[in-house]
Motif scaffolding. Structure first.
Motif, PDB file in Angstrom:
ATOM      1  N   ASN A  29       1.028  -1.190  -0.025  1.00 30.45           N
ATOM      2  CA  ASN A  29       0.198  -0.044  -0.093  1.00 30.45           C
ATOM      3  C   ASN A  29       0.845   1.191   0.035  1.00 30.45           C
ATOM      4  OD1 ASN A  29      -2.423  -1.253   0.113  1.00 30.45           O
ATOM      5  ND2 ASN A  29      -2.187  -1.712   2.552  1.00 30.45           N
ATOM      6  N   SER A  30       0.487   2.434  -0.578  1.00 34.48           N
ATOM      7  CA  SER A  30       1.186   3.468  -0.815  1.00 34.48           C
ATOM      8  C   SER A  30       0.375   4.789  -1.224  1.00 34.48           C
ATOM      9  CB  SER A  30       2.385   3.325  -1.755  1.00 34.48           C
ATOM     10  OG  SER A  30       2.998   4.690  -1.917  1.00 34.48           O
ATOM     11  N   ASP A  31       0.413   5.815  -0.412  1.00 36.33           N
ATOM     12  CA  ASP A  31      -0.415   6.776  -0.952  1.00 36.33           C
ATOM     13  C   ASP A  31       0.672   8.136  -1.442  1.00 36.33           C
ATOM     14  OD1 ASP A  31       0.884   7.790   1.212  1.00 36.33           O
ATOM     15  OD2 ASP A  31      -1.081   8.007   2.443  1.00 36.33           O
ATOM     16  N   TYR A  33       1.756   8.562  -4.356  1.00 32.83           N
ATOM     17  CA  TYR A  33       1.375   8.820  -5.857  1.00 32.83           C
ATOM     18  C   TYR A  33       0.143   8.681  -6.165  1.00 32.83           C
ATOM     19  CZ  TYR A  33       1.925   8.871 -10.803  1.00 32.83           C
ATOM     20  OH  TYR A  33       2.138   9.128 -12.514  1.00 32.83           O
ATOM     21  N   SER A  34      -0.542   9.609  -6.552  1.00 28.96           N
ATOM     22  CA  SER A  34      -1.876   9.382  -7.061  1.00 28.96           C
ATOM     23  C   SER A  34      -2.198  10.288  -8.529  1.00 28.96           C
ATOM     24  CB  SER A  34      -2.871  10.163  -5.920  1.00 28.96           C
ATOM     25  OG  SER A  34      -2.851   9.273  -4.713  1.00 28.96           O
ATOM     26  N   ASP A  37      -6.847  11.060 -12.436  1.00 26.42           N
ATOM     27  CA  ASP A  37      -7.552  10.132 -13.268  1.00 26.42           C
ATOM     28  C   ASP A  37      -7.877  10.640 -14.661  1.00 26.42           C
ATOM     29  OD1 ASP A  37      -9.545   9.095 -10.458  1.00 26.42           O
ATOM     30  OD2 ASP A  37      -7.667   8.434 -11.013  1.00 26.42           O
ATOM     31  N   GLY A 172       0.258   2.083 -11.178  1.00 22.71           N
ATOM     32  CA  GLY A 172       0.000   1.704  -9.827  1.00 22.71           C
ATOM     33  C   GLY A 172       0.111   2.896  -9.038  1.00 22.71           C
ATOM     34  N   ASP A 173       0.282   2.694  -7.495  1.00 20.68           N
ATOM     35  CA  ASP A 173       0.254   3.655  -6.644  1.00 20.68           C
ATOM     36  C   ASP A 173       1.786   4.415  -6.246  1.00 20.68           C
ATOM     37  OD1 ASP A 173      -2.461   3.688  -6.317  1.00 20.68           O
ATOM     38  OD2 ASP A 173      -2.374   1.780  -4.978  1.00 20.68           O
ATOM     39  N   ASP A 175       5.272   5.836  -7.471  1.00 22.08           N
ATOM     40  CA  ASP A 175       5.831   6.707  -8.475  1.00 22.08           C
ATOM     41  C   ASP A 175       7.457   6.470  -7.984  1.00 22.08           C
ATOM     42  OD1 ASP A 175       7.254   8.285  -9.875  1.00 22.08           O
ATOM     43  OD2 ASP A 175       5.518   9.810 -10.135  1.00 22.08           O
ATOM     44  N   ASP A 289       5.658  -0.353   3.805  1.00 18.32           N
ATOM     45  CA  ASP A 289       5.468   0.621   2.621  1.00 18.32           C
ATOM     46  C   ASP A 289       6.969   0.677   1.941  1.00 18.32           C
ATOM     47  OD1 ASP A 289       2.952   0.802   2.589  1.00 18.32           O
ATOM     48  OD2 ASP A 289       3.073   2.455   3.814  1.00 18.32           O
ATOM     49  N   GLU A 408       1.270  -2.764 -10.379  1.00 13.67           N
ATOM     50  CA  GLU A 408       2.220  -1.946  -9.953  1.00 13.67           C
ATOM     51  C   GLU A 408       3.560  -1.813 -11.211  1.00 13.67           C
ATOM     52  OE1 GLU A 408       2.649   0.203  -7.553  1.00 13.67           O
ATOM     53  OE2 GLU A 408       0.545  -0.427  -6.468  1.00 13.67           O
TER      54      GLU A 408
END
Length: 663
Positions: A29-31, A33-34, A37, A172-173, A175, A289, A408
């Motif tokens: 899980n990682s936040d 990089y978002s 959309d 993926g999440d 970067d 992470d 990913e």
């Protein structure tokens, strides 16, 4: 030995052999990089070179914020109809633009499509008509170049726009521009399980010393990497190595503790642990992470390897065709065609990857390690010594078999030990490697900043030319690794060696001591100030965070120092931890564009900008106080110390840096 095909279940057997119960593991899980959309293109065909409205992030109208590499401008491609049954535009406007392209629609006698083109980047394109029966350049665009196949590609000039979209090629999440890599040299890191220790009887510096995957897992659990601020671990080659000793170029006998003498490619190294322990390590890292890279050595095997005995035709003969051997640097050269077939030593047979069977076996082996461990990427050893097709095949299989399952991106970074930037860049593209280790940058940094040769303005000029040299590649920047002496000795008041390219082998067995004064540690801290405030995936070689001592191999591979730090080591460790925390907080330092603001004999000031945000960095390599200018006027906070200062000039004590946030 018959290698088990990828993803087929294996019979129950020793835990050191491959298994495939969990094909790819669970992505962490990682936040961090978002990617946006995306939204529908506006349909506008107009472009502008004016300043774009980036918005203020408070809900105002405006395009999404992202760095220039991810911006896409809407562009309408058109082609007059000549009774075509179908038309696609193909080109380098996207990662699959030359294959998938963009389908066009017939509208009143003209084929049309609106698609995104990269920001401020020329685009080569052409039209594929009638399902591939023909390929034609744009008849309405006279700007053309040779396509290398007897035809022409049309060229769309670089363009910018007021209304862009963000469309990263990464999936993926996570970067990988946010990566901070730590090289865990497993045998020398931490001994978590003494039952797998097993020196073979050569000199202690060149023998197995007990580090293992259990030890790495223990340090993950203790939070060492979390506290340090790294989020990627590069682990030594995991496959089984020979138990035999081998002669080094210095006449000493060595064990295979480094992992680069593989014997059984489908088994784990018994000194490191079992496959189950390796799987547990990867799973534990993911829970923290932290991504994991394996060092993968594909160029050769040890002469005792069963695959060499069973398939000698898969390897180049140790014969230069002129009555001599083909050892690299001996009977054969290190570069070019010789470099791809030479043996590193007389006991390391070199794979011949022009043979499809050898290549398929090796790529399949790499894929099996991914499948059985859930590893997130590879550090690929000695890429200039293998055929390009090996890299092309691996990337194609990763994209088709791994990434759709993990969701990913699988990061692949190569090692090409050279100062030739063009050769390094050759391998950095979407079909081969995401990046390589930036040896030219490391050598310039060591020469100008640590050894204090030339001027900092010379270093700034190099940086100005190096920032975009590798295009969109995510290069790994570093100041130390396992093939060069410990960097602390180049930063001494009188550098131990007079060349930044030295291998340090002249002192490799002399147990070179740690410097006793603070200045060398302060200089290495400045090196990390540069690495951790500029783009790339910076690498920390184990122990460099505390300035460990060591000349060339094997002295640069001493067992990790876990306590008893000197004042200089404490200073350096605190500096690296603080920089990593700042880097994680400030996106411009990871993904921004760098602009030199000033540079002179001893100081260097630059801006890192991302969208509407900027962070400024000031460096003073001098042994005395210096004033550094070029900053915009205004107030700043130094994120390293909390000190408040005002531009356009700042006063820097000897051997210090500032990371400045506008207030």
């Amino acid at each position: 030995m018959v290698f088990t095909p990828l993803l087929l279940a294996l019979p129950a057997c020793a835990v050191d052999q491959f298994q495939s119960d969990d094909d790819y593991g669970d992505p962490p899980n990682s936040d961090t990089y978002s990617p946006d959309d995306g939204s529908d293109w506006s349909g506008s065909t107009s472009t502008t070179t004016g300043e774009p409205d980036t918005g203020d992030g408070d809900g105002d109208e405006g395009p999404p914020e992202c760095d220039d590499a991810d911006k896409r401008c809407p562009h309408e491609f058109t082609l007059p109809d000549m009774s075509y049954s179908s038309v696609d535009v193909i080109g380098d406007f996207s990662s699959d633009g030359w294959t998938a392209g963009a389908s066009m629609t017939l509208d009143g006698g003209t084929w049309r499509v609106i698609t995104g083109v990269p920001w401020d980047t020329p685009v080569e394109y052409k039209f594929r008509v009638d399902g591939g029966q023909g390929y034609i350049p744009d008849p309405n665009n006279p700007n053309q170049v040779d396509d290398g196949f007897g035809g022409f590609n049309s060229v769309l000039d670089a363009t910018t726009c007021e209304d862009w979209d963000c469309e990263s090629d990464l999936i993926g999440d996570f970067d990988w521009r946010d990566a901070v890599i730590y090289f865990v040299f497993v045998d020398r890191f931490y001994n978590g399980d003494m039952s797998n220790d097993g020196p073979i009887g050569v000199e202690a510096l060149a023998d197995w010393q007990g580090g293992d995957w259990a030890g790495v897992s223990q340090k993950i659990n203790e939070g060492y990497f979390d506290d340090l601020g790294v989020n990627v671990l590069w682990l030594s080659v995991p496959m089984d190595n020979t138990q035999a000793s081998g002669a080094g170029t210095d006449g000493h006998q060595y064990s295979a503790y480094h992992g680069y003498w593989p014997q059984n490619l489908d088994q784990t190294e018994e000194h490191f642990g079992t496959l189950a322990e390796l799987q547990a390590l990867v799973e534990l890292a993911h829970a923290h992470d932290i991504k994991v890279l394996f060092d993968y050595a594909m160029n050769h095997v040890h002469s005792s390897a069963p695959i060499y005995a069973q398939n000698p035709g898969w390897f180049w003969p140790n014969d230069n065709g002129q009555g001599g051997d083909c050892v690299c640097g001996g009977g054969c050269g290190w570069d070019g065609a010789d470099g791809r077939r030479c043996w590193f030593t007389p006991y390391l047979p070199d794979f011949n990857f022009t043979d499809a069977g050898a290549r398929d076996y090796s790529v399949g082996n790499a894929m099996q390690w991914i499948a059985d461990t859930g590893v997130d990427g590879f550090r690929l050893d000695a890429v200039k010594h293998i055929e390009d097709q090996w890299l092309l095949d691996l990337r194609a299989r990763v994209e088709s078999e791994v990434e759709p399952n993990t969701g990913e991106h699988f990061y692949m970074v190569g090692e090409t030990f050279t100062g030739d930037r063009d050769l390094i860049a050759y391998y950095v593209n979407s079909s081969m490697l995401d990046g390589q280790f930036d040896f030219p940058l490391r050598m310039e940094l060591a020469n100008k900043l640590l050894m204090r040769n030339g001027a900092m303005s010379d270093f700034a000029a190099f940086m100005d030319g190096n920032d975009d040299y590798y295009g969109a590649g995510i290069m790994s920047t570093f100041i130390g690794n396992h093939d060069i002496p410990r960097v602390i000795h180049l930063a001494e008041d009188q550098p131990v060696w007079n060349s930044e390219w030295t291998d340090g082998k002249d002192l490799a067995w002399s147990n070179i001591p740690l410097p006793g004064n603070l200045a060398p540690f302060e200089r290495v801290a400045l090196g990390f100030s540069v690495l951790l405030t500029t783009p790339g995936a910076p690498l920390i070689y184990y122990g460099d965070e505390v300035g460990m001592a060591g000349a060339g191999d094997p002295d640069n591979r001493r067992f990790m120092q876990w306590d008893g730090y000197s004042a200089g080591q404490e200073l350096l460790l605190d500096h690296v931890m603080t920089l990593n925390a700042i880097r994680a907080e400030q996106m411009p330092l990871r993904r921004g564009d760098r602009t030199t603001l000033s540079a002179d004999a001893d100081t260097f000031v630059y801006e890192m900008s991302f969208g509407s945000d900027s962070v400024y960095v000031a460096i003073n390599r001098s042994d005395g106080n210096r004033s550094a200018g070029g900053l915009p006027g205004g107030s700043y906070q130094d994120l390293l110390t909390g000190q408040n200062v005002a531009g356009p000039g700042v006063d820097l004590p000897a051997r210090t840096s500032m990371v400045l946030l506008p207030q």
